[in-house]
Design a protein around this motif. Structure first.
Motif, PDB file in Angstrom:
ATOM      1  N   LYS A 206      31.849 -12.046 -23.245  1.00 46.99           N
ATOM      2  CA  LYS A 206      32.577 -10.862 -23.710  1.00 46.99           C
ATOM      3  C   LYS A 206      33.416 -10.217 -22.591  1.00 46.99           C
ATOM      4  O   LYS A 206      34.271  -9.377 -22.838  1.00 46.99           O
ATOM      5  N   MET A 207      33.158 -10.648 -21.338  1.00 48.36           N
ATOM      6  CA  MET A 207      33.960 -10.142 -20.217  1.00 48.36           C
ATOM      7  C   MET A 207      35.214 -10.992 -19.986  1.00 48.36           C
ATOM      8  O   MET A 207      36.044 -10.644 -19.148  1.00 48.36           O
ATOM      9  N   SER A 208      35.328 -12.073 -20.702  1.00 45.43           N
ATOM     10  CA  SER A 208      36.467 -12.970 -20.451  1.00 45.43           C
ATOM     11  C   SER A 208      37.789 -12.284 -20.749  1.00 45.43           C
ATOM     12  O   SER A 208      37.957 -11.642 -21.795  1.00 45.43           O
ATOM     13  N   VAL A 209      38.748 -12.431 -19.808  1.00 42.92           N
ATOM     14  CA  VAL A 209      40.081 -11.874 -20.030  1.00 42.92           C
ATOM     15  C   VAL A 209      41.040 -12.982 -20.481  1.00 42.92           C
ATOM     16  O   VAL A 209      42.251 -12.768 -20.568  1.00 42.92           O
ATOM     17  N   GLY A 210      40.489 -14.151 -20.736  1.00 33.92           N
ATOM     18  CA  GLY A 210      41.288 -15.247 -21.289  1.00 33.92           C
ATOM     19  C   GLY A 210      42.137 -15.986 -20.277  1.00 33.92           C
ATOM     20  O   GLY A 210      42.970 -16.793 -20.651  1.00 33.92           O
ATOM     21  N   VAL A 211      41.934 -15.705 -18.998  1.00 35.90           N
ATOM     22  CA  VAL A 211      42.676 -16.398 -17.937  1.00 35.90           C
ATOM     23  C   VAL A 211      41.618 -16.970 -16.982  1.00 35.90           C
ATOM     24  O   VAL A 211      40.908 -16.199 -16.323  1.00 35.90           O
ATOM     25  N   PRO A 212      41.483 -18.293 -16.926  1.00 38.25           N
ATOM     26  CA  PRO A 212      40.379 -18.890 -16.156  1.00 38.25           C
ATOM     27  C   PRO A 212      40.299 -18.408 -14.706  1.00 38.25           C
ATOM     28  O   PRO A 212      39.213 -18.148 -14.186  1.00 38.25           O
ATOM     29  N   GLU A 213      41.484 -18.269 -14.061  1.00 41.18           N
ATOM     30  CA  GLU A 213      41.473 -17.874 -12.635  1.00 41.18           C
ATOM     31  C   GLU A 213      40.947 -16.448 -12.464  1.00 41.18           C
ATOM     32  O   GLU A 213      40.237 -16.150 -11.501  1.00 41.18           O
ATOM     33  N   LEU A 214      41.304 -15.562 -13.401  1.00 44.27           N
ATOM     34  CA  LEU A 214      40.842 -14.169 -13.284  1.00 44.27           C
ATOM     35  C   LEU A 214      39.361 -14.065 -13.666  1.00 44.27           C
ATOM     36  O   LEU A 214      38.603 -13.313 -13.041  1.00 44.27           O
ATOM     37  N   ASP A 215      38.938 -14.852 -14.642  1.00 45.38           N
ATOM     38  CA  ASP A 215      37.501 -14.889 -14.968  1.00 45.38           C
ATOM     39  C   ASP A 215      36.706 -15.385 -13.755  1.00 45.38           C
ATOM     40  O   ASP A 215      35.644 -14.849 -13.434  1.00 45.38           O
TER      41      ASP A 215
ATOM     42  N   ILE B 157      37.157  -2.622 -20.011  1.00 47.55           N
ATOM     43  CA  ILE B 157      38.154  -1.690 -20.550  1.00 47.55           C
ATOM     44  C   ILE B 157      39.550  -1.948 -19.959  1.00 47.55           C
ATOM     45  O   ILE B 157      40.469  -2.356 -20.669  1.00 47.55           O
ATOM     46  N   GLU B 158      39.670  -1.742 -18.643  1.00 46.29           N
ATOM     47  CA  GLU B 158      41.011  -1.849 -18.026  1.00 46.29           C
ATOM     48  C   GLU B 158      41.574  -3.272 -18.071  1.00 46.29           C
ATOM     49  O   GLU B 158      42.732  -3.489 -18.428  1.00 46.29           O
ATOM     50  N   ASP B 159      40.745  -4.242 -17.677  1.00 43.70           N
ATOM     51  CA  ASP B 159      41.258  -5.623 -17.636  1.00 43.70           C
ATOM     52  C   ASP B 159      41.497  -6.164 -19.040  1.00 43.70           C
ATOM     53  O   ASP B 159      42.464  -6.876 -19.289  1.00 43.70           O
ATOM     54  N   LYS B 160      40.617  -5.810 -19.949  1.00 44.29           N
ATOM     55  CA  LYS B 160      40.776  -6.281 -21.327  1.00 44.29           C
ATOM     56  C   LYS B 160      42.098  -5.809 -21.930  1.00 44.29           C
ATOM     57  O   LYS B 160      42.648  -6.440 -22.823  1.00 44.29           O
TER      58      LYS B 160
END
Ligand SMILES: [Fe+2]
Length: 155
Positions: A9-18, A124-127
């Motif tokens: 649920k914390m995934s921002v959908g970008v592998p490098e940022l995760d 919140i912010e990154d999502k």
């Protein structure tokens, strides 16, 4: 202090940022483990420094990604990053000035602050930039191609 865990649920959908977020969580967990043991003051020092350096690197990458897709909330987001880095830099300084007092500096309150801050920031912010970044090939390319050396040029 309970350890932090990364979850889907914390995934921002970008592998490098995760991957960056997982590394920040790992460093905070390491700090928490080291802080429990007074004989590991050197390790606490290393973890505090790693937290500062990795946060700077990760935030620079994230900001480049947000800029690449012209994310409208970028300025407020950068402000959050700046405040966090200033706080961690100050912590490193205080630790260097008074290594003996490290137990008082790296205490439960601080560890809780780090965990809460990162949790809230990611969820919140990154999502908030998630959809804009996922829809932008340029932003995903920026995430992939970002190199540590760029933080010296980003000002
Ligand atoms: Fe962020």
């Amino acid at each position: 202090m309970a350890l932090m865990h990364w979850s889907e649920k914390m995934s921002v959908g970008v592998p490098e940022l995760d991957a960056d977020h997982k590394e920040l969580i790992r460093v905070i967990n390491q700090l928490s483990t080291d802080a429990d043991d007074d004989s590991r003051r050197g390790a606490v020092r290393q973890s505090l420094f790693a937290l500062l350096r990795y946060a700077e690197f990760h935030f620079a990458r994230e900001e480049k990604v947000m800029a690449a897709c012209s994310f409208p909330g970028i300025e407020e987001h950068k402000e959050e990053h700046r405040d966090f880095v200033a706080r961690i830099r100050d912590l490193n300084q205080r630790f260097d000035e008074d290594p003996e007092g490290s137990a008082a500096i790296v205490n439960e309150d601080l560890l809780r602050f780090l965990q809460d801050w990162l949790n809230h920031h990611i969820l919140i912010e990154d999502k908030a930039y998630c959809a804009a970044v996922k829809a932008s090939p340029e932003a995903r390319k920026a995430a992939k191609s970002f190199k540590a050396i760029e933080i010296w040029w980003s000002g």
